[in-house]
Design a protein around this motif. Structure first.
Motif, short mmCIF file in Angstrom:
data_model
loop_
_atom_site.label_atom_id
_atom_site.label_comp_id
_atom_site.label_asym_id
_atom_site.label_seq_id
_atom_site.Cartn_x
_atom_site.Cartn_y
_atom_site.Cartn_z
N ALA A 176 0.84 -1.20 0.00
CA ALA A 176 0.00 0.00 0.00
C ALA A 176 0.87 1.25 0.00
CB ALA A 176 -0.89 0.00 1.23
N PRO A 177 0.42 2.34 -0.62
CA PRO A 177 1.15 3.61 -0.52
C PRO A 177 1.31 3.99 0.95
CG PRO A 177 -0.61 3.77 -2.14
CD PRO A 177 -0.81 2.48 -1.42
N PHE A 178 2.44 4.63 1.29
CA PHE A 178 2.70 4.96 2.70
C PHE A 178 3.46 6.27 2.81
CE2 PHE A 178 6.24 2.62 1.04
CZ PHE A 178 7.36 3.20 1.60
N TYR A 179 3.33 6.92 3.97
CA TYR A 179 4.11 8.10 4.28
C TYR A 179 5.41 7.61 4.91
CZ TYR A 179 -0.04 10.94 3.50
OH TYR A 179 -1.12 11.57 2.94
N ALA A 180 6.54 7.90 4.28
CA ALA A 180 7.83 7.40 4.76
C ALA A 180 8.30 8.13 6.02
CB ALA A 180 8.88 7.53 3.66
N THR A 181 7.94 9.39 6.15
CA THR A 181 8.31 10.16 7.33
C THR A 181 7.14 11.00 7.78
OG1 THR A 181 9.17 11.98 5.96
CG2 THR A 181 10.76 10.31 6.66
N SER A 182 7.12 11.34 9.05
CA SER A 182 6.04 12.19 9.54
C SER A 182 6.17 13.57 8.91
CB SER A 182 6.09 12.29 11.07
OG SER A 182 7.28 12.91 11.47
N GLY A 183 5.06 14.16 8.57
CA GLY A 183 5.06 15.47 7.93
C GLY A 183 5.27 15.43 6.43
N SER A 184 5.37 14.25 5.85
CA SER A 184 5.53 14.14 4.39
C SER A 184 4.32 14.70 3.67
CB SER A 184 5.70 12.68 3.98
OG SER A 184 6.91 12.15 4.45
N ALA A 185 4.55 15.38 2.56
CA ALA A 185 3.45 15.93 1.76
C ALA A 185 2.83 14.88 0.87
CB ALA A 185 3.96 17.09 0.92
N GLY A 186 3.60 13.88 0.49
CA GLY A 186 3.11 12.85 -0.41
C GLY A 186 3.44 11.47 0.10
N MET A 187 2.84 10.48 -0.52
CA MET A 187 3.05 9.10 -0.13
C MET A 187 4.04 8.43 -1.07
SD MET A 187 -0.90 8.09 0.64
CE MET A 187 -0.64 6.86 1.91
N ASP A 188 4.74 7.43 -0.57
CA ASP A 188 5.68 6.67 -1.38
C ASP A 188 4.97 5.47 -1.98
OD1 ASP A 188 7.52 8.46 -0.45
OD2 ASP A 188 8.89 6.97 0.36
N LEU A 189 5.37 5.11 -3.19
CA LEU A 189 4.86 3.91 -3.87
C LEU A 189 5.98 2.89 -3.96
CD1 LEU A 189 2.98 5.50 -6.91
CD2 LEU A 189 1.98 4.65 -4.79
N SER A 190 5.62 1.62 -3.91
CA SER A 190 6.59 0.54 -4.07
C SER A 190 6.34 -0.14 -5.41
CB SER A 190 6.42 -0.49 -2.95
OG SER A 190 6.64 0.10 -1.70
N ALA A 191 7.41 -0.66 -5.99
CA ALA A 191 7.29 -1.43 -7.22
C ALA A 191 6.70 -2.80 -6.90
CB ALA A 191 8.65 -1.58 -7.89
N CYS A 192 5.82 -3.28 -7.75
CA CYS A 192 5.22 -4.61 -7.59
C CYS A 192 5.97 -5.55 -8.55
CB CYS A 192 3.73 -4.56 -7.91
SG CYS A 192 2.90 -6.15 -7.78
N ILE A 193 7.17 -5.95 -8.12
CA ILE A 193 8.03 -6.81 -8.94
C ILE A 193 8.65 -7.89 -8.07
CG2 ILE A 193 8.53 -5.07 -10.70
CD1 ILE A 193 11.15 -4.47 -9.23
N ASP A 194 8.98 -9.02 -8.68
CA ASP A 194 9.64 -10.11 -7.96
C ASP A 194 11.15 -10.09 -8.17
OD1 ASP A 194 7.26 -11.12 -6.90
OD2 ASP A 194 6.90 -12.37 -8.65
N GLU A 195 11.60 -9.47 -9.25
CA GLU A 195 13.03 -9.40 -9.57
C GLU A 195 13.41 -7.96 -9.87
OE1 GLU A 195 13.93 -12.09 -12.74
OE2 GLU A 195 12.96 -13.78 -11.76
N PRO A 196 14.66 -7.58 -9.62
CA PRO A 196 15.09 -6.21 -9.91
C PRO A 196 14.94 -5.86 -11.39
CG PRO A 196 16.75 -7.37 -8.60
CD PRO A 196 15.73 -8.39 -9.03
N ILE A 197 14.68 -4.59 -11.65
CA ILE A 197 14.61 -4.07 -13.01
C ILE A 197 15.84 -3.18 -13.21
CG2 ILE A 197 13.37 -2.56 -14.61
CD1 ILE A 197 10.79 -3.32 -13.19
#
Length: 71
Positions: A18-39
């Motif tokens: 799920a998108p998440f706030y990496a630090t308190s006070g962040s203006a935006g949320m972080d997204l993670s890649a949905c992958i099983d192997e590095p690109i």
């Protein structure tokens, strides 16, 4: 504002974060890649990276942006 998020595993990955706030006070949320192997992305190459999510905004008065990492 209510944001509906649907989790959709991709062809390239089964784990959807799920998108998440990496630090308190962040203006935006972080997204993670949905992958099983590095690109590996070569210089000048454009690559689509699946996130495994779909969002539904509450009305046409809202917009969602995706930006490159600011740090």
């Amino acid at each position: 504002m209510k944001l509906d998020v649907k989790f959709i595993p991709s062809e390239k990955g089964k784990t959807v974060n799920a998108p998440f706030y990496a630090t308190s006070g962040s203006a935006g949320m972080d997204l993670s890649a949905c992958i099983d192997e590095p690109i590996i992305i070569k210089k000048g190459e454009i690559v689509f990276v699946p996130t495994g999510i779909a969002i539904s905004l509450p009305s046409n008065e809202y917009v969602a942006y995706i930006y490159a990492r600011s740090g």
